[in-house]
Write a protein that holds these residues in place. Structure first.
Motif, PDB file in Angstrom:
ATOM      1  N   TRP A 151       0.841  -1.205   0.000  1.00  0.00           N
ATOM      2  CA  TRP A 151       0.000   0.000   0.000  1.00  0.00           C
ATOM      3  C   TRP A 151       0.878   1.257   0.000  1.00  0.00           C
ATOM      4  O   TRP A 151       0.601   2.208  -0.744  1.00  0.00           O
ATOM      5  N   GLU A 152       1.931   1.273   0.807  1.00  0.00           N
ATOM      6  CA  GLU A 152       2.794   2.454   0.881  1.00  0.00           C
ATOM      7  C   GLU A 152       3.569   2.674  -0.417  1.00  0.00           C
ATOM      8  O   GLU A 152       3.871   3.827  -0.773  1.00  0.00           O
ATOM      9  N   ARG A 153       3.902   1.620  -1.129  1.00  0.00           N
ATOM     10  CA  ARG A 153       4.567   1.811  -2.420  1.00  0.00           C
ATOM     11  C   ARG A 153       3.653   2.523  -3.414  1.00  0.00           C
ATOM     12  O   ARG A 153       4.124   3.284  -4.269  1.00  0.00           O
ATOM     13  N   ARG A 154       2.352   2.325  -3.292  1.00  0.00           N
ATOM     14  CA  ARG A 154       1.396   2.968  -4.201  1.00  0.00           C
ATOM     15  C   ARG A 154       0.993   4.354  -3.735  1.00  0.00           C
ATOM     16  O   ARG A 154       0.790   5.260  -4.551  1.00  0.00           O
ATOM     17  N   HIS A 155       0.863   4.530  -2.419  1.00  0.00           N
ATOM     18  CA  HIS A 155       0.228   5.747  -1.908  1.00  0.00           C
ATOM     19  C   HIS A 155       1.132   6.594  -1.016  1.00  0.00           C
ATOM     20  O   HIS A 155       0.728   7.684  -0.591  1.00  0.00           O
ATOM     21  N   GLY A 156       2.322   6.130  -0.716  1.00  0.00           N
ATOM     22  CA  GLY A 156       3.207   6.876   0.160  1.00  0.00           C
ATOM     23  C   GLY A 156       3.126   6.390   1.600  1.00  0.00           C
ATOM     24  O   GLY A 156       2.219   5.641   1.980  1.00  0.00           O
ATOM     25  N   ARG A 157       4.064   6.849   2.376  1.00  0.00           N
ATOM     26  CA  ARG A 157       4.191   6.437   3.769  1.00  0.00           C
ATOM     27  C   ARG A 157       2.992   6.913   4.590  1.00  0.00           C
ATOM     28  O   ARG A 157       2.515   8.042   4.417  1.00  0.00           O
ATOM     29  N   VAL A 158       2.504   6.063   5.470  1.00  0.00           N
ATOM     30  CA  VAL A 158       1.440   6.462   6.398  1.00  0.00           C
ATOM     31  C   VAL A 158       1.972   7.590   7.275  1.00  0.00           C
ATOM     32  O   VAL A 158       3.006   7.441   7.932  1.00  0.00           O
ATOM     33  N   PRO A 159       1.323   8.760   7.288  1.00  0.00           N
ATOM     34  CA  PRO A 159       1.870   9.905   8.023  1.00  0.00           C
ATOM     35  C   PRO A 159       1.718   9.767   9.535  1.00  0.00           C
ATOM     36  O   PRO A 159       0.738   9.192  10.028  1.00  0.00           O
ATOM     37  N   LYS A 160       2.680  10.306  10.239  1.00  0.00           N
ATOM     38  CA  LYS A 160       2.615  10.324  11.695  1.00  0.00           C
ATOM     39  C   LYS A 160       1.386  11.118  12.137  1.00  0.00           C
ATOM     40  O   LYS A 160       1.064  12.160  11.565  1.00  0.00           O
ATOM     41  N   GLY A 161       0.714  10.623  13.171  1.00  0.00           N
ATOM     42  CA  GLY A 161      -0.456  11.314  13.700  1.00  0.00           C
ATOM     43  C   GLY A 161      -1.751  11.007  12.981  1.00  0.00           C
ATOM     44  O   GLY A 161      -2.795  11.562  13.327  1.00  0.00           O
ATOM     45  N   ALA A 162      -1.718  10.115  11.992  1.00  0.00           N
ATOM     46  CA  ALA A 162      -2.915   9.830  11.207  1.00  0.00           C
ATOM     47  C   ALA A 162      -3.856   8.872  11.943  1.00  0.00           C
ATOM     48  O   ALA A 162      -3.493   8.231  12.932  1.00  0.00           O
ATOM     49  N   PHE A 163      -5.068   8.785  11.434  1.00  0.00           N
ATOM     50  CA  PHE A 163      -6.030   7.749  11.800  1.00  0.00           C
ATOM     51  C   PHE A 163      -5.997   6.739  10.658  1.00  0.00           C
ATOM     52  O   PHE A 163      -6.259   7.082   9.502  1.00  0.00           O
TER      53      PHE A 163
END
Length: 271
Positions: A151-163
């Motif tokens: 998923w991160e390769r397609r959409h980028g790193r999950v951001p800190k502080g996210a839900f």
């Protein structure tokens, strides 16, 4: 000009600047909020919350809710609009009913209760992790770290502080096939993925469509989340209508004193 008069004269421009800042700053802040509101108001909102009633799915250990007309405690007569000018409902149900919040205190003796969750944690960047591509081959697929990496390769790193919300589309069974929704095995989080999201990505909270976080015997993922001071939202809906990144989530619930869980209202604001 005396030294005293010269000093006062020199300070006058500084004083004037300070006064102007005090006058302008609130207006500037107000204009920023007004612009933010106009931006938000122009966006699409998606409800992430199920409606619930006495017959909707719930864990068998809690039992169904009971709704009844509220009555005068003296006469035991229900209030009605023709007779009293108003009507209202008496609700009898467990806190973990429908789309709901689980605060840390639900599983942790020293965890915070729902009335103490910071307001800033109730509006967050939203990422939707999609488990549905794996379900054709494995209807009860647990979303793994490998899946997250893809998923991160397609959409980028999950951001800190996210839900971080897990999309499984099982919410579609909520009304149409409640017994299927309550099945004992279901698509869910892998425990290792939950740990990775909190420890390596620094998410603030997580949520999912099922009534439990994973299918482990000891509820490993839910125990980890709540005993590490985070909250979760269970029984979410409509995550298929939200993009993988770019949206905001707003979650609210009643401020029950020392509350251990309650139905919540969650919605997404799309980019």
């Amino acid at each position: 000009m005396t030294r005293r008069n010269y000093t006062c004269a020199a300070l006058l421009p500084i004083a004037a600047l300070c006064v102007s800042v005090l006058i302008v700053s609130p207006a500037h802040a107000q204009s920023e909020l007004a612009r933010a509101y106009r931006t938000i108001a122009s966006k699409t909102f998606v409800d992430l919350t199920h409606s619930f009633g006495p017959d909707t799915p719930v864990w068998s250990g809690f039992g169904q809710a009971k709704f009844s007309p509220a009555a005068d405690p003296k006469t035991h007569e229900p209030y009605t609009i023709p007779k009293d000018g108003f009507r209202t409902t008496y609700y009898e149900m467990v806190g973990q009913y429908g789309t709901h919040v689980d605060p840390p205190a639900h599983f942790a003796d020293n965890g915070i209760t729902m009335d103490r969750i910071p307001l800033k944690e109730m509006i967050l960047p939203l990422v939707v992790l999609d488990d549905t591509p794996y379900l054709a081959n494995d209807p009860n697929h647990a979303f793994s770290i490998d899946d997250l990496n893809a998923w991160e390769r397609r959409h980028g790193r999950v951001p800190k502080g996210a839900f971080a919300a897990l999309r499984t589309d099982m919410y579609k069974d909520w009304d149409s096939n409640p017994e299927q929704f309550k099945r004992s095995l279901f698509p869910a989080w892998a425990f290792e993925t939950i740990k990775f999201l909190y420890e390596r990505r620094g998410v603030t909270a997580t949520g999912h469509e099922s009534m439990d976080t994973d299918t482990t015997d000891k509820m490993d993922s839910e125990t980890y989340i709540l005993q590490h001071g985070h909250y979760q939202i269970e029984v979410m809906a409509n995550l298929d209508k939200v993009p993988p990144t770019g949206a905001l989530i707003v979650v609210s619930w009643p401020k029950v004193r020392n509350g251990l869980g309650f139905p919540a209202r969650a919605f997404a604001i799309l980019p």
